[in-house]
Write an enzyme that holds these catalytic residues in place. Structure first.
Site, PDB file in Angstrom:
ATOM      1  N   ASP A  26     -58.306  24.496  18.297  1.00 38.49           N
ATOM      2  CA  ASP A  26     -57.624  24.977  19.495  1.00 38.49           C
ATOM      3  C   ASP A  26     -57.921  26.452  19.765  1.00 38.49           C
ATOM      4  O   ASP A  26     -57.877  27.274  18.862  1.00 38.49           O
ATOM      5  CB  ASP A  26     -56.105  24.778  19.299  1.00 38.49           C
ATOM      6  CG  ASP A  26     -55.346  24.970  20.605  1.00 38.49           C
ATOM      7  OD1 ASP A  26     -55.989  25.030  21.657  1.00 38.49           O
ATOM      8  OD2 ASP A  26     -54.111  25.065  20.539  1.00 38.49           O
ATOM      9  N   HIS A  27     -58.228  26.753  21.003  1.00 40.66           N
ATOM     10  CA  HIS A  27     -58.482  28.130  21.429  1.00 40.66           C
ATOM     11  C   HIS A  27     -59.495  28.833  20.529  1.00 40.66           C
ATOM     12  O   HIS A  27     -59.275  29.965  20.106  1.00 40.66           O
ATOM     13  CB  HIS A  27     -57.168  28.919  21.481  1.00 40.66           C
ATOM     14  CG  HIS A  27     -56.456  28.690  22.787  1.00 40.66           C
ATOM     15  ND1 HIS A  27     -56.842  29.316  23.944  1.00 40.66           N
ATOM     16  CD2 HIS A  27     -55.427  27.911  23.116  1.00 40.66           C
ATOM     17  CE1 HIS A  27     -56.058  28.911  24.933  1.00 40.66           C
ATOM     18  NE2 HIS A  27     -55.195  28.047  24.473  1.00 40.66           N
TER      19      HIS A  27
ATOM     20  N   LYS B 197     -43.472  30.205  25.702  1.00 40.42           N
ATOM     21  CA  LYS B 197     -43.294  29.292  24.572  1.00 40.42           C
ATOM     22  C   LYS B 197     -41.854  28.793  24.447  1.00 40.42           C
ATOM     23  O   LYS B 197     -40.913  29.578  24.533  1.00 40.42           O
ATOM     24  CB  LYS B 197     -43.667  30.009  23.268  1.00 40.42           C
ATOM     25  CG  LYS B 197     -45.065  30.594  23.263  1.00 40.42           C
ATOM     26  CD  LYS B 197     -46.109  29.522  23.060  1.00 40.42           C
ATOM     27  CE  LYS B 197     -47.508  30.113  23.236  1.00 40.42           C
ATOM     28  NZ  LYS B 197     -48.549  29.108  23.168  1.00 40.42           N
TER      29      LYS B 197
ATOM     30  N   HIS C 155     -51.419  23.858  29.084  1.00 40.56           N
ATOM     31  CA  HIS C 155     -51.142  24.515  27.804  1.00 40.56           C
ATOM     32  C   HIS C 155     -49.713  25.049  27.745  1.00 40.56           C
ATOM     33  O   HIS C 155     -49.068  25.185  28.773  1.00 40.56           O
ATOM     34  CB  HIS C 155     -52.118  25.667  27.585  1.00 40.56           C
ATOM     35  CG  HIS C 155     -53.504  25.222  27.257  1.00 40.56           C
ATOM     36  ND1 HIS C 155     -54.467  26.059  26.752  1.00 40.56           N
ATOM     37  CD2 HIS C 155     -54.093  24.003  27.357  1.00 40.56           C
ATOM     38  CE1 HIS C 155     -55.592  25.382  26.562  1.00 40.56           C
ATOM     39  NE2 HIS C 155     -55.390  24.138  26.930  1.00 40.56           N
TER      40      HIS C 155
ATOM     41  N   GLU D 237     -62.952  20.774  25.703  1.00 39.42           N
ATOM     42  CA  GLU D 237     -62.026  21.333  26.695  1.00 39.42           C
ATOM     43  C   GLU D 237     -62.380  22.790  26.965  1.00 39.42           C
ATOM     44  O   GLU D 237     -62.650  23.554  26.046  1.00 39.42           O
ATOM     45  CB  GLU D 237     -60.577  21.248  26.193  1.00 39.42           C
ATOM     46  CG  GLU D 237     -59.607  21.997  27.104  1.00 39.42           C
ATOM     47  CD  GLU D 237     -58.151  21.574  26.941  1.00 39.42           C
ATOM     48  OE1 GLU D 237     -57.882  20.356  26.886  1.00 39.42           O
ATOM     49  OE2 GLU D 237     -57.300  22.463  26.869  1.00 39.42           O
TER      50      GLU D 237
HETATM   51 ZN   LIG Z   1     -53.987  28.048  26.324  1.00 38.83          ZN
END
Ligand SMILES: [Zn+2]
Length: 501
Positions: A167-168, A318, A350, A276
């Site tokens: 991820d990222h 978040k 996200h 992605e």
């Molecule tokens: Zn993101």
């Protein structure tokens, strides 16, 4: 482990063993040739026990119980052995047409709860998903994250497949390392190559910045986008010179990086991987012109992406609901999802947990073609369990997080107001778990996971980690039920729950 010997005769016959003292995970009973294998928990520690004479028994590392059975720790090596014999434990790609939900497991104990929830839905799960930032903050490795996910699907007998998302990822080294570790999804974070903070308001500076781009790119861009009409489903997209120049200035270098990574790391693989593109971690909202430009350039270069994460309007902070103008969000989402449909990939959202006020729109407007990422909400639910069963420890944790907020908040963009938190002295122990319904508490605790899981006293012992893990372990089923309920609230609003569930 005396009572272990009692289990073996059952297992040798392929029957779920019964024991008074040892917990047996019934759904983890599997057969390979003449071997049976099952996961157990003894004194808060999990093991695999395996019987028979097959290569499975031979390959697993562990202690012999007798000459046809072994007790095996849940090590990285044994996870790789399980991968060889039980393909459902290997992370897999899902492509462009499955609805997928990222369910990162911050503490390595949430996945069985996620499984219980996802089983009731039409979506496919990405259970292993941690960014480099999250790995660093928790002192974990991607190996460990995939191990936990693989052992969890084994424990729950979840054979429908799961993904592992690097991820990222930004750096080439991390990308090549995690691909070698077997990730099935790569989320390329291009923020280092996206030009931010430029003055793109006046024509003079736009022209100046645009002139710096390579001649050959400029010629290609102008021929492709100016005086052209792009017909989306319900929208027509045309570019003025200013639209094009702005998109080119901001994204040209990022697009070259996307192409480079695809051609060098993804295309050569002999397996499929969900690719992605993340352009969400920037300050500027992605306009439809920008989104289409990036997507069309990738398409022109035959780069197959599975999903794209634009930066939407409003705020996706978040652990709390969407902040912003929902009508405007819906309007933009409508155009973004038409662009995604035009190129046949999924839209990715996200920081997607707890955004209850927009799930229905996301489901309807995208026609259920999306990837939704959640990562830390299971951590908050893990703390809810602590508040429920060990309120004094919750109090310690809350105070520690409060006193270290200056350090923890800099890793994330959040805006809680700590003055709006009800002091714990005013709440009874039995109501502590509702403390986490307050958005300010949620944000404060959300960003504290790193410091709480790594803090040590002056003797070098963990301040909280071991105590927390013991409780999570002892109350494993309660924890998973809390998570199942919480994630189901998401899936229900996204219209993903199967009618029979
Ligand atoms: Zn993101």
């Amino acid at each position: 482990m005396n009572s272990l010997n009692e289990l073996i005769p059952y297992l040798k016959k392929g029957v779920i063993p019964i024991s008074e003292t040892i917990h047996v995970y019934e759904k983890s009973l599997f057969k390979y040739e003449d071997s049976y294998i099952v996961m157990i928990k003894d004194k808060n520690k999990k093991y695999l026990i395996c019987t028979g004479q097959s290569n499975l028994l031979h390959d697993l590392e562990g202690k012999n119980i007798d000459n046809v059975s072994k007790l095996c720790d849940l090590t990285h090596e044994n996870r790789l052995i399980l991968n060889n014999y039980f393909p459902f434990t290997v992370p897999r790609a899902f492509g462009r047409n499955e609805i997928t939900v990222g369910l990162g497991d911050r503490i390595g104990m949430a996945t069985p709860g996620h499984i219980k929830s996802i089983q009731e839905s039409n979506a496919k799960p990405i259970f292993a998903q941690q960014s480099i930032r999250e790995l660093n903050l928790t002192n974990r490795t991607m190996e460990d994250v995939i191990d936990c996910a693989a052992f969890s699907v084994f424990q729950e007998g979840y054979i429908l497949g799961y993904g592992a998302d690097g991820d990222h990822l930004k750096d080439e080294l991390d990308i090549s390392r995690e691909i070698n570790l077997g990730i099935s999804m790569l989320t390329l974070d291009c923020s280092d190559y996206i030009k931010n903070n430029l003055d793109l308001e006046n024509e003079y500076s736009i022209n100046l910045l645009y002139d710096e781009l390579d001649e050959k790119f400029k010629r290609h861009y102008e021929a492709t986008y100016l005086n052209q009409v792009f017909q989306l489903k319900n929208t027509i997209l045309t570019y003025t010179e200013k639209d094009l120049k702005k998109a080119a200035i901001i994204y040209s270098a990022a697009i070259q990086y996307m192409i480079y990574i695809y051609q060098n790391y993804i295309q050569p693989l002999d397996r499929s991987i969900d690719f992605e593109i993340s352009i969400d971690e920037t300050q500027t909202v992605t306009t439809p012109h920008d989104h289409f430009f990036v997507a069309n350039e990738l398409n022109t270069h035959n780069i197959m992406i599975t999903s794209m994460a634009p930066r939407f309007c409003g705020e996706f902070q978040k652990g709390i609901d969407y902040i912003g103008d929902i009508d405007l969000f819906n309007k933009e989402l409508h155009i973004h999802s038409q662009i995604a449909d035009y190129f046949k990939y999924k839209l990715s959202i996200h920081s997607g947990s707890d955004k209850f006020s927009i799930y229905n729109s996301i489901s309807q407007i995208t026609n259920q073609r999306f990837h939704l990422k959640t990562a830390g909400t299971n951590w908050l639910e893990a703390l809810r369990l602590i508040a429920k069963v060990k309120p004094d420890l919750y109090e310690e944790i809350f105070n520690y997080s409060y006193n270290h907020f200056n350090e923890t908040q800099k890793f994330y963009h959040i805006t809680p107001n700590l003055n709006n938190i009800t002091p714990l002295q005013n709440i009874e122990y039995k109501d502590y778990y509702t403390h986490l319904n307050n958005d300010n508490v949620r944000q404060l605790l959300h960003v504290s996971f790193g410091i709480l899981l790594t803090a040590k006293d002056n003797k070098g012992n963990f301040l909280f980690k071991n105590r927390l893990q013991t409780i999570w372990n002892e109350h494993e089923e309660d924890y998973h039920e809390i998570i199942r309920k919480h994630i189901n609230k998401h899936l229900k609003l996204l219209n993903l729950i199967k009618p029979s569930a």
